[in-house]
Write an enzyme that holds these catalytic residues in place. Structure first.
Site, PDB file in Angstrom:
ATOM      1  N   MET A 131       0.821  -1.210   0.000  1.00 55.62           N
ATOM      2  CA  MET A 131       0.000   0.000   0.000  1.00 55.62           C
ATOM      3  C   MET A 131       0.854   1.260   0.000  1.00 55.62           C
ATOM      4  O   MET A 131       0.493   2.262  -0.628  1.00 55.62           O
ATOM      5  CB  MET A 131      -0.929  -0.012   1.212  1.00 55.62           C
ATOM      6  CG  MET A 131      -1.897   1.166   1.255  1.00 55.62           C
ATOM      7  SD  MET A 131      -2.974   1.239  -0.184  1.00 55.62           S
ATOM      8  CE  MET A 131      -4.004  -0.202   0.095  1.00 55.62           C
ATOM      9  N   CYS A 132       2.004   1.215   0.694  1.00 53.86           N
ATOM     10  CA  CYS A 132       2.858   2.407   0.753  1.00 53.86           C
ATOM     11  C   CYS A 132       3.394   2.760  -0.634  1.00 53.86           C
ATOM     12  O   CYS A 132       3.518   3.940  -0.996  1.00 53.86           O
ATOM     13  CB  CYS A 132       4.016   2.195   1.734  1.00 53.86           C
ATOM     14  SG  CYS A 132       5.043   0.761   1.353  1.00 53.86           S
ATOM     15  N   THR A 133       3.684   1.730  -1.437  1.00 57.16           N
ATOM     16  CA  THR A 133       4.162   1.966  -2.803  1.00 57.16           C
ATOM     17  C   THR A 133       3.055   2.547  -3.668  1.00 57.16           C
ATOM     18  O   THR A 133       3.267   3.506  -4.425  1.00 57.16           O
ATOM     19  CB  THR A 133       4.664   0.653  -3.424  1.00 57.16           C
ATOM     20  OG1 THR A 133       5.720   0.122  -2.620  1.00 57.16           O
ATOM     21  CG2 THR A 133       5.155   0.872  -4.844  1.00 57.16           C
TER      22      THR A 133
ATOM     23  N   SER B  67       2.331   6.341  -2.340  1.00 57.08           N
ATOM     24  CA  SER B  67       3.319   7.421  -2.357  1.00 57.08           C
ATOM     25  C   SER B  67       4.473   7.250  -3.328  1.00 57.08           C
ATOM     26  O   SER B  67       5.092   8.240  -3.724  1.00 57.08           O
ATOM     27  CB  SER B  67       3.901   7.608  -0.944  1.00 57.08           C
ATOM     28  OG  SER B  67       4.455   6.383  -0.474  1.00 57.08           O
TER      29      SER B  67
END
EC number: 6.2.1.64
Length: 456
Positions: free
Chosen positions: A230-232, A235
């Protein structure tokens, strides 16, 4: 030639009834020819045996109830191969389904079918085309049907592209098994014949629940579905797939472009919206390669299919149905692999049951963690372990004689209330060595029991 001419035109069989002379000669020849039962033929007069062979054919045509799950490329091939009392489940779009019918059983565009569920279109076509075939469509999720529905069938055939659906069906048939003093009642077994295709590769397997390896016994054979962090996605997108997942996972529920409607991968308007948002996201990070086709593939998790592979695997599945329904030959034992990428290659092997299979072993699974481990670590183990591959596990246990939900993701209010537990250690949650954890997941209709073993 007479039979061919009757089948060549829609409705051509109606004038001549459901049967005609010689229609089942090839099947009778197969059933009456001495084969693996040769010694049986030699000891019993064929005059005595012939009525039983006739009954076998009648059972196949009139009594045997078959459930086909899926009406895609493989499911439609299965439908045209099978004859008799067939039910079919297919959860799909009610949007234009012309593309779904090309290169399958219809082989031509039928404008009148645009906007109809594929299950109904397939059933209507088969019923009008093949005399004596009775296909009943069910346009719903397999999870929406109860035990009594599945218990009525003699054989179930899956033509699915979803591992989750396969596992759920596998778990349902295991839940229907009956045991007396620990001994399996053979009459409670409903054979599951599973087919799968991916490009020029395919496989067929025969599963006798409680007796042979089930889907979960060989879960390592299925590659885990690709999920991007999810972080990839949020952002640091680097691939066009990251941009598509951003639009699908984050923008769709936030903007609600079509109200509270869930994203439908078969709805062109939904796909177009995701495609446009993905392009905007890609332009922002100078990423190229976002196309409408890629967008649809990512949203629907499309697996490439080849018509010839579908035909081969469907024929293998139909052959296993025939063998089981008529006892004409020993069923596949129990896994067939087909590959025609470079030449033609096929082989079979016997997948073995796992003694500690989470689905069919009937024993709690061991979870080995130190008391200082956090609940988040257990959640990650359940989702990432190759033998489990759960999707959204809900964990409950019994503390001081009361049921306690440690974490549940599917209900928003409960998820918010139990989320703090993920950061707590097992000791802080009051769990002890030998504690049993009950885990529910979308991959199975049954609750899976785990036994917590504390390590030093």
């Amino acid at each position: 030639m007479c039979c061919v001419s009757r089948m060549a035109v829609d409705g051509g069989h109606r004038d001549g009834g459901c049967d005609w002379d010689g229609r089942w000669n090839h099947v009778r020849k197969f059933l009456e020819r001495p084969g693996p039962r040769k010694c049986f033929y030699e000891t019993i007069s064929f005059t005595i045996l012939k009525p039983f062979l006739y009954q076998s054919l009648q059972f196949l045509l009139e009594t045997c109830k078959i459930l086909v799950i899926g009406a895609g490329g493989l499911g439609c091939e299965l439908l045209k191969n099978l004859v008799g009392n067939i039910s079919m489940i297919k959860l799909d779009c009610t949007q234009p389904c012309i593309c779904c019918l090309i290169n399958r059983f219809i082989q031509q565009i039928r404008p009148k079918d645009v906007g109809r569920p594929k299950a109904e279109v397939a059933a209507d076509f088969i019923n009008s085309r093949i005399p004596g075939c009775k296909v009943v469509p069910h346009f719903k999720k397999i999870q929406d049907l109860d035990e009594s529905f599945y218990r009525q069938f003699h054989i179930i055939v899956c033509g699915l592209d979803s591992i989750i659906a396969r596992r759920w069906m596998n778990g349902m048939l295991i839940s229907l098994l009956s045991y007396e003093d620990g001994v399996l009642d053979p009459s409670s077994i409903i054979p599951l014949i599973d087919g799968g295709v991916e490009g020029f590769k395919g496989n067929t397997r025969v599963i006798l629940p409680g007796m042979t390896a089930c889907i979960d016994c060989t879960l390592e054979l299925y590659p885990p579905q690709i999920n991007f962090p999810m972080c990839t996605i949020a952002s640091m997108p680097r691939l066009p797939e990251h941009c598509i997942e951003y639009a699908r996972i984050l923008q769709w529920p936030k903007e609600k472009p079509f109200g509270d409607t869930s994203l439908d991968g078969d709805n062109p308007q939904h796909i177009q919206w995701v495609f446009e948002r993905s392009q905007e996201r890609a332009a922002e990070f100078n990423i190229t390669g976002v196309t409408y086709r890629l967008t649809q593939g990512v949203v629907k998790r499309i697996i490439p299919a080849v018509a010839s592979t579908n035909a081969v695997i469907a024929a293998a599945c139909a052959t296993e149905v025939f063998k089981i329904a008529t006892s004409a030959y020993i069923p596949l034992n129990n896994y067939l692999v087909f590959n025609d990428v470079d030449g033609l290659y096929t082989y079979t092997f016997e997948a073995e049951r796992k003694e500690n299979c989470s689905a069919c072993s009937q024993v709690p699974q061991d979870l080995q963690f130190p008391p200082s481990a956090k609940l988040q670590e257990i959640l990650e183990y359940l989702t990432e372990n190759a033998s489990l591959q759960m999707k959204s596990p809900a964990i409950t246990t019994t503390l001081e004689g009361k049921n306690k939900t440690l974490y549940l993701q599917s209900v928003k209010s409960i998820e918010e209330r139990t989320r703090p537990n993920l950061c707590k250690t097992l000791k802080e949650l009051g769990l002890s060595d030998g504690q049993e954890l009950a885990v529910a997941d979308v991959t199975t209709p049954q609750t899976v029991l785990f036994k917590l073993n504390f390590t030093a």
